[in-house]
Design an enzyme around this catalytic site. Structure first.
Site, PDB file in Angstrom:
ATOM      1  N   GLY A  52       2.107   6.486  -2.405  1.00  0.00           N
ATOM      2  CA  GLY A  52       3.122   7.523  -2.648  1.00  0.00           C
ATOM      3  C   GLY A  52       3.137   7.996  -4.091  1.00  0.00           C
ATOM      4  O   GLY A  52       3.189   9.198  -4.371  1.00  0.00           O
ATOM      5  N   GLY A  57       0.809  -1.227   0.000  1.00  0.00           N
ATOM      6  CA  GLY A  57       0.000   0.000   0.000  1.00  0.00           C
ATOM      7  C   GLY A  57       0.837   1.269   0.000  1.00  0.00           C
ATOM      8  O   GLY A  57       0.405   2.310  -0.515  1.00  0.00           O
ATOM      9  N   ASP A  58       2.029   1.196   0.554  1.00  0.00           N
ATOM     10  CA  ASP A  58       2.843   2.411   0.720  1.00  0.00           C
ATOM     11  C   ASP A  58       3.298   3.044  -0.595  1.00  0.00           C
ATOM     12  O   ASP A  58       3.006   4.215  -0.854  1.00  0.00           O
ATOM     13  CB  ASP A  58       4.057   2.121   1.603  1.00  0.00           C
ATOM     14  CG  ASP A  58       3.692   2.037   3.068  1.00  0.00           C
ATOM     15  OD1 ASP A  58       3.025   1.068   3.458  1.00  0.00           O
ATOM     16  OD2 ASP A  58       4.069   2.949   3.831  1.00  0.00           O
ATOM     17  N   PRO A  59       4.075   2.306  -1.411  1.00  0.00           N
ATOM     18  CA  PRO A  59       4.549   2.965  -2.635  1.00  0.00           C
ATOM     19  C   PRO A  59       3.393   3.347  -3.557  1.00  0.00           C
ATOM     20  O   PRO A  59       3.471   4.385  -4.232  1.00  0.00           O
ATOM     21  CB  PRO A  59       5.465   1.927  -3.285  1.00  0.00           C
ATOM     22  CG  PRO A  59       5.060   0.607  -2.710  1.00  0.00           C
ATOM     23  CD  PRO A  59       4.575   0.920  -1.322  1.00  0.00           C
TER      24      PRO A  59
END
Lengths: 397, 399
Positions: free
Chosen positions: B164, B159-161
């Site tokens: 981002g 989910g993070d990148p």
């Protein structure tokens, strides 16, 4: 379709044939950009992807196209024909962005490479999305979503240690490349607009995935320590997916969440347990902690565990099926789902935008093949209806 | 903090944006704590490879937003900035009294982006989620996994990148809009919603047929062969996919078994799909005695999509990536010189590079406080004495 949406003066011509390019331009369309997808006369290849409405293959009702084609105008054009190329060059005069995913070099062979395009529009942005980028020893290699996922390192991290590496669900290599292409194109479009700098953006799916290898790449690069061996569903007692009573529960407990976690699983006494007193001890006694987690999860209803954990703010989730996504109170309360009517597919549901901007919200269906031919070629480019008939007869549109 | 927000600003910093990373003594980036080095390492927080990779090309300053003077200085910085990005829990900016209404009051042109897991509204808005939770909450985990097996996590905090990258694009759109309207706007990015947009075709399909998709491992719903095959060596694998008859014929000749292309079990798309277990065995018999590199070369020369499963050290050494200059050396005053992956966006007219190492903790306090905010040395010393700023982080925070 151009209207008063803030991005409506941003025009995108989409020559791409794969998911990455289509997702890139779909995002511009979702935020009000005027995206024209230029389809081969046989239809965009993604129109062939099922499942289809009522399970009957039909070029207008494939789920992939209904999703990725949403909000775009559709015109047909044979770009391999000389007449097709000259029509395209005229369209470029009004364009900000052009997106393509041909094998490297082909867009130049068509006479539509970056140098040719910037002679038409000084501030043009050309986005090329390919598996390996425009140059380098593998530039001409063939790829699919599966092989691209392998080339960027993420596949080596995914799967069980005693089985073959696993590709992520859906078409993630394509989507990651498409999302990066979108963000890069948005930055370049702003730059071209503000500073009159044209740009040819070279997006390599392999590089997009190699750019998202979490701590595994920097640890190897700096410490020469390789901790990237795939570890299945459970990285540690604190991070993993655990079987629950009918379903699965996911944990991602950072050190600061430890007391909340103990509370969430109704084991407050664990906080006082010396075996688990800090992150280091919990790692040293991981097997014992893992046994506690497995045992707890196996008794839990995942949906109830999620609500209980959420109430005490412990990072615990349950694995949502697609049906769970539809039933989610959270997602429903935020109007994530948009119902649109489509002439061939009937009423369908589209997921909402990946982020909310205060001024844009426009659910729109996918266009039928060539739906905007007259609008584009006649009303906007000034060809007569009889000219259009000639182009049709010559199978250019 | 961590990966999602910093990845967004990394992409923008790579492109030349002046990014100032704000941490405080008691609330500093958890990535600094993931050093991979012994706890007694001197200035370990400046030597975390993960932090230093994610935060290159940025400036860093230490400012405690929960203290009145810290908040005041932040507002003065916001007044002269274009963008504020935060990925705190949903309520934090409001608790700090730094919500969009407050920020836009000091700078109408400011673009503010928040990226909590669930967004800022709804019954689950206060639930805490990190990267692997996001894939569980968005359907991706459900779709990933071996045939007949449980849902599977991906290899990264997926989910993070994704959040981002989307955030960087959102900022660019808002900049485009600002040139036309003259004012900034608030962007709310709910990370699980962002990730749902990467499986959107499944939402559409479910709305048409109400069928729950099943996990299919490395197989495809139409292509066969389509899989991951063992090669010689320890845990070495190659992926191979055939999109059509021509590629399958090419595969058969590369396997030096042109007859298979006419074998009734494999002669057409449908037969291959039905008999793919047997087909996989035939392919595996060929791959198992070859290195994945040799196998890929042979298949690609014949025109078949095939690629070794590259491990992380192999990605780092990959000749193709190296030939394209994907990795660039970076020189860090505390951590030393090493190679790190460069910008994934290759721009022809303004190529981006790594110009600056990641900031050491509070490295650019002086630049921010003196040059940008015009404070005197005495005022800065006072801030330090009050604990509004500091030069080293409180190490107990991430233990």
């Amino acid at each position: 379709m151009p209207d008063s949406a803030p991005l409506s003066d941003l025009r995108v011509l989409d020559l791409s044939r794969g998911i990455a390019g289509a997702f890139c331009t779909k995002l511009f369309a979702q935020f009000g950009g005027d995206v024209i997808t230029l389809e081969p006369l046989s239809g965009h290849p993604l129109r062939r992807n099922g499942p289809f409405a009522a399970d009957r293959p039909h070029r207008e009702t494939g789920a992939m196209w209904l999703y990725l084609g949403a909000g775009k105008r559709s015109a047909t054009l044979d770009i391999a024909a000389r007449t097709g190329q000259s029509l395209f060059q005229r369209m470029v005069e009004e364009a900000n962005l052009i997106v393509e995913d041909y094998p490297p070099g082909m867009i130049d062979e068509l006479g539509l490479g970056f140098d040719a395009l910037r002679r038409i529009v000084r501030r043009i942005v050309l986005v090329s999305v390919t598996p390996f980028g425009q140059d380098g020893p593998c530039a001409g290699w063939k790829a699919t979503n599966l092989t691209s996922f392998a080339s960027g390192g993420q596949m080596s991290l995914t799967g069980d240690p005693d089985r073959e590496p696993l590709v992520a669900g859906g078409q993630q290599a394509e989507y990651q490349a498409g999302l990066q292409a979108f963000a890069a194109a948005a930055v370049a479009a702003f730059n071209a607009d503000a500073l009159e700098v044209p740009q040819h953006i070279d997006i390599s799916a392999q590089e997009c995935m190699a750019s998202a290898l979490e701590l595994y790449l920097p640890w190897w690069a700096y410490l020469k320590r390789d901790i990237s061996k795939r570890r299945g569903n459970v990285l540690s007692a604190m991070v993993g997916v655990f079987p629950a009573k009918e379903g699965h529960i996911g944990l991602h407990i950072m050190p600061r969440n430890w007391p909340r976690f103990a509370k969430a699983i109704s084991r407050p006494e664990l906080v006082e347990d010396v075996r688990f007193k800090d992150a280091r001890s919990r790692l040293q006694n991981n097997d014992e902690l893992e046994a506690i987690v497995y045992e707890w999860a196996s008794r839990e209803d995942p949906r109830e565990a999620y609500q209980t954990a959420g109430a005490v703010r412990a990072p615990i989730a349950f694995v949502h099926t697609i049906q769970d996504l539809f039933e989610s109170e959270q997602l429903r309360s935020r109007d994530v789902y948009q119902r649109v009517a489509h002439p061939e597919a009937g009423e369908i549901t589209l997921p909402g935008p990946p982020f909310r901007m205060s001024e844009v919200e426009r659910p729109a269906r996918a266009s039928l093949l060539g739906e905007h031919n007259e609008e584009l070629y006649c009303d906007e480019m000034g060809l007569s209806r009889r000219d259009l008939a000639r182009l049709r007869a010559a199978r250019v549109v | 903090m961590a990966w999602a927000g910093p990845y967004a600003t990394r992409l923008l910093a790579d492109m030349g944006a002046e990014v100032i990373k704000i941490e405080s003594v008691d609330n500093w980036d958890v990535l600094r704590a993931l050093t991979g080095q012994p706890p007694e390492t001197e200035r370990g927080w400046d030597k975390s490879p993960y932090f230093n990779q994610t935060n290159r090309n940025k400036y860093g300053c230490s400012l405690d937003l929960s203290k009145p003077d810290g908040r005041e200085l932040f507002l003065r910085l916001a007044a002269q900035s274009d963008i504020v990005i935060e990925n705190f829990r949903a309520e934090v900016m409001d608790i700090l009294n730094l919500g969009y209404d407050v920020l836009s009051a000091v700078n109408d042109r400011l673009i503010v982006l928040s990226m909590p897991g669930h967004g800022k509204t709804g019954p689950e808005r206060d639930f805490v989620t990190y990267g692997t939770n996001v894939e569980q909450l968005s359907g991706l985990c459900h779709l990933t996994g071996y045939e007949g097996g449980p849902p599977h996590k991906t290899g990264i905090s997926y989910g993070d990148p994704i959040a981002g990258i989307a955030a960087a694009g959102a900022i660019a759109l808002a900049l485009w809009v600002r040139r036309r309207t003259g004012h900034g706007q608030y962007i709310e990015l709910a990370q699980r919603e962002t990730l749902i947009s990467l499986i959107g075709e499944y939402i559409v399909a479910f709305s048409m047929n109400q069928r729950e998709p099943s996990r299919q491992g490395n197989r495809d719903s139409s292509m066969a062969p389509h899989g991951c095959y063992r090669c010689s060596g320890d845990d070495e694998w190659i992926t191979i996919a055939c999109e059509n008859d021509a590629q399958f014929a090419a595969l058969c000749s590369a396997l030096e078994q042109p007859g298979i292309a006419h074998d009734p079990r494999f002669a057409d798309v449908v037969s291959r799909y039905r008999n793919q277990d047997e087909l996989d065995e035939t392919i595996c018999a060929w791959t198992k005695d070859r290195t994945k590199e040799d196998a890929a070369e042979a298949l690609q020369s014949a025109g078949v999509p095939a690629m070794p499963v590259l491990g992380v050290p192999e990605v780092f050494a990959d000749e193709h990536l190296r030939a394209r200059g994907f990795f660039e050396p970076v020189s860090h005053p505390i951590a030393g010189v090493w190679d790190v992956d460069g910008p994934p966006w290759r721009m022809s007219e303004s190529p981006a590079h790594i110009r600056l190492p990641a900031p050491t903790f509070a490295e650019h306090n002086r630049y921010v406080f003196r040059e940008l905010l015009g404070l005197s040395d005495e005022e800065i010393a006072e801030l330090q004495a009050e604990g509004v700023t500091g030069t080293s982080p409180n190490r107990t925070v991430h233990d």
